[in-house]
Design an enzyme around this catalytic site. Structure first.
Site, PDB file in Angstrom:
ATOM      1  N   LYS A  45       0.870  -1.191   0.000  1.00 10.79           N
ATOM      2  CA  LYS A  45       0.000   0.000   0.000  1.00 10.79           C
ATOM      3  C   LYS A  45       0.896   1.226   0.000  1.00 10.79           C
ATOM      4  CE  LYS A  45      -3.382   2.877   0.494  1.00 10.79           C
ATOM      5  NZ  LYS A  45      -4.324   3.110  -0.647  1.00 10.79           N
ATOM      6  N   CYS A 127      -2.836   9.493  -6.654  1.00  6.98           N
ATOM      7  CA  CYS A 127      -3.963   9.177  -5.775  1.00  6.98           C
ATOM      8  C   CYS A 127      -5.064  10.217  -6.010  1.00  6.98           C
ATOM      9  CB  CYS A 127      -3.564   9.197  -4.303  1.00  6.98           C
ATOM     10  SG  CYS A 127      -4.996   8.817  -3.247  1.00  6.98           S
TER      11      CYS A 127
END
Ligand code: HRO
Length: 308
Positions: A45, A127
Site C-alpha cells: 500500500k 492518488c
C-alpha cells in the site's frame, strides 16, 4: 508454457502482481500475498511519512462491472513498510510511496535514499482521493519539477504510478517528461479518478468522502488501461518498463495487457471480488490462451498488437 517474467533483474514465476492498495496494507495482508501462488511479485500500500487513518467509511463499494473507492490513503506509515521490505522477502516486493505534497515526497525519498533498502520503489503520483489535493501527474510541469529534484539525489531503482490519460497530446507530454529520467518503470493506470455511483433505490451516493466521488476500477476501466499501456509503451524509452494495471478479470485481459506492451500485470478490483485465488485462475487461463496460439513465453507476443 513458461509464464516467467523479470522484475528489474529478479526472475518471477508469473507476470502477475497485486495492484497497490488491494490486500497490502497490514502485515497479515502482506504475508498472505507472500504466500499466494501464481503471484509473481507484490506491491505495498502506498506509504506516507506518517501513518494515516484515511477517509471515513463507506469508502469502497463493489459494482457489477468494477468498483469505486475513496480510501484516502490509509496506511501504517513509511517506517512500517520500510521495515517490512528490509526483511528478506519470500516474493520480490515493490515499495509504494506517496506524499501529500512535493516537499513531503522529497523528504520521504531522502529518507529512503539514506536507508539500507536497495530494492524497487514506486512513487505514486496519482492518488485521486485526497480531499483538496490534485493528482500530481495531471500537472506535467509539477511532475517534471518533482522528478528533477528527486533524481538530483536518488540513485536507487524508482518508478512512478500514473493516472489514466485520455488525450493523445497528454500521452506525448507525460512521456516527454518521463523520458528525461532514469526510471525503472511506469505503472499505468491508477483508478479512473472522480467517478460517481448512484444508488437509485436510496437516491444517494455509495461512498462518504468528496460527496461520493471516487476512483473507478475493474472491468469498466479495461479499455482505458489498455490504451494507456499501449500509448506509453510506444512513447517511452525501452529502458523504462511498463507495468499494466486496470480492468483485469480474465486471462484474456492479462494477454491483452501484455500484447499492448506490459512487462508485468497488476490485478486489484478482481482480488476484492474473488480473493487471492484469482491469481491461480488468471495464470491457468493465460497458459490456455498461449497454448492455443502456440506461444511458449510472454516474449513471444509482448507488444505485438497488430493494427489494421
Ligand atoms: O484512496 C486511496 O488510498 C487510493 N485509491 C486509489 O484508487 N488509488 C490510489 O493511488 C490511492 Cl492512494
Amino acid at each position: 508454457i513458461d509464464l516467467s517474467a523479470d522484475l528489474f533483474g529478479q526472475s518471477l514465476q508469473s507476470p502477475l502482481l497485486n495492484a497497490s492498495g488491494v490486500h497490502c496494507q497490514t502485515k497479515e495482508e502482506l504475508n498472505d500475498l507472500a504466500n499466494t501462488s501464481n503471484l509473481g511479485a507484490m506491491v505495498t500500500k502506498s506509504a506516507t511519512l506518517q501513518a494515516r487513518e484515511g477517509n471515513p467509511n463507506p469508502r469502497y463499494h463493489d459494482l457489477a462491472n468494477g468498483s469505486i473507492n475513496s480510501m484516502g490513503l490509509p496506511n501504517l506509515g513509511y517506517d512500517f513498510y520500510l521495515d517490512y521490505v528490509l526483511e528478506d522477502q519470500q516474493k520480490p516486493t515493490i515499495l509504494s510511496v506517496a506524499a501529500l505534497s512535493a516537499a513531503d515526497a522529497i523528504t520521504l525519498l531522502k529518507k529512503l535514499q539514506a536507508s539500507d533498502y536497495q530494492g524497487p520503489t514506486e512513487l505514486n503520483l496519482s492518488c485521486p482521493n485526497i480531499v483538496g489535493e490534485p493528482q500530481l501527474a495531471y500537472d506535467f510541469e509539477a511532475t517534471d519539477q518533482v522528478l528533477s529534484e528527486v533524481f538530483s539525489f536518488y540513485t536507487k531503482p524508482l518508478g512512478v504510478k500514473l493516472p489514466p490519460y485520455f488525450d493523445l497530446v497528454h500521452f506525448d507530454q507525460i512521456a516527454k517528461v518521463l523520458n528525461k529520467y532514469p526510471l525503472t518503470h511506469v505503472n499505468t493506470i491508477n483508478s479512473v479518478g472522480n467517478g460517481l455511483w448512484v444508488d437509485v433505490e436510496k437516491e444517494q451516493v455509495v461512498t462518504k468522502a468528496k460527496g461520493g466521488f471516487g476512483g473507478l476500477g475493474g472491468a469498466m476501466v479495461l479499455p482505458t488501461a489498455l490504451a494507456n499501456v499501449r500509448a506509453l509503451r510506444q512513447r517511452l524509452n525501452p529502458s523504462i518498463k511498463v507495468l499494466g494495471t486496470g480492468g483485469v478479470t480474465t486471462g484474456a485481459d492479462v494477454f491483452a495487457h501484455i500484447l499492448c506492451g506490459a512487462d508485468l500485470v497488476s490485478v486489484g478490483t478482481q482480488v476484492m471480488k474473488e480473493g487471492l485465488g484469482v491469481y491461480d485462475r488468471l495464470a491457468a487461463e493465460l497458459k490456455e490462451i498461449m497454448a492455443a496460439k502456440g506461444y511458449q513465453t510472454l516474449d513471444d507476443f509482448r507488444g505485438q498488437l497488430k493494427e489494421l
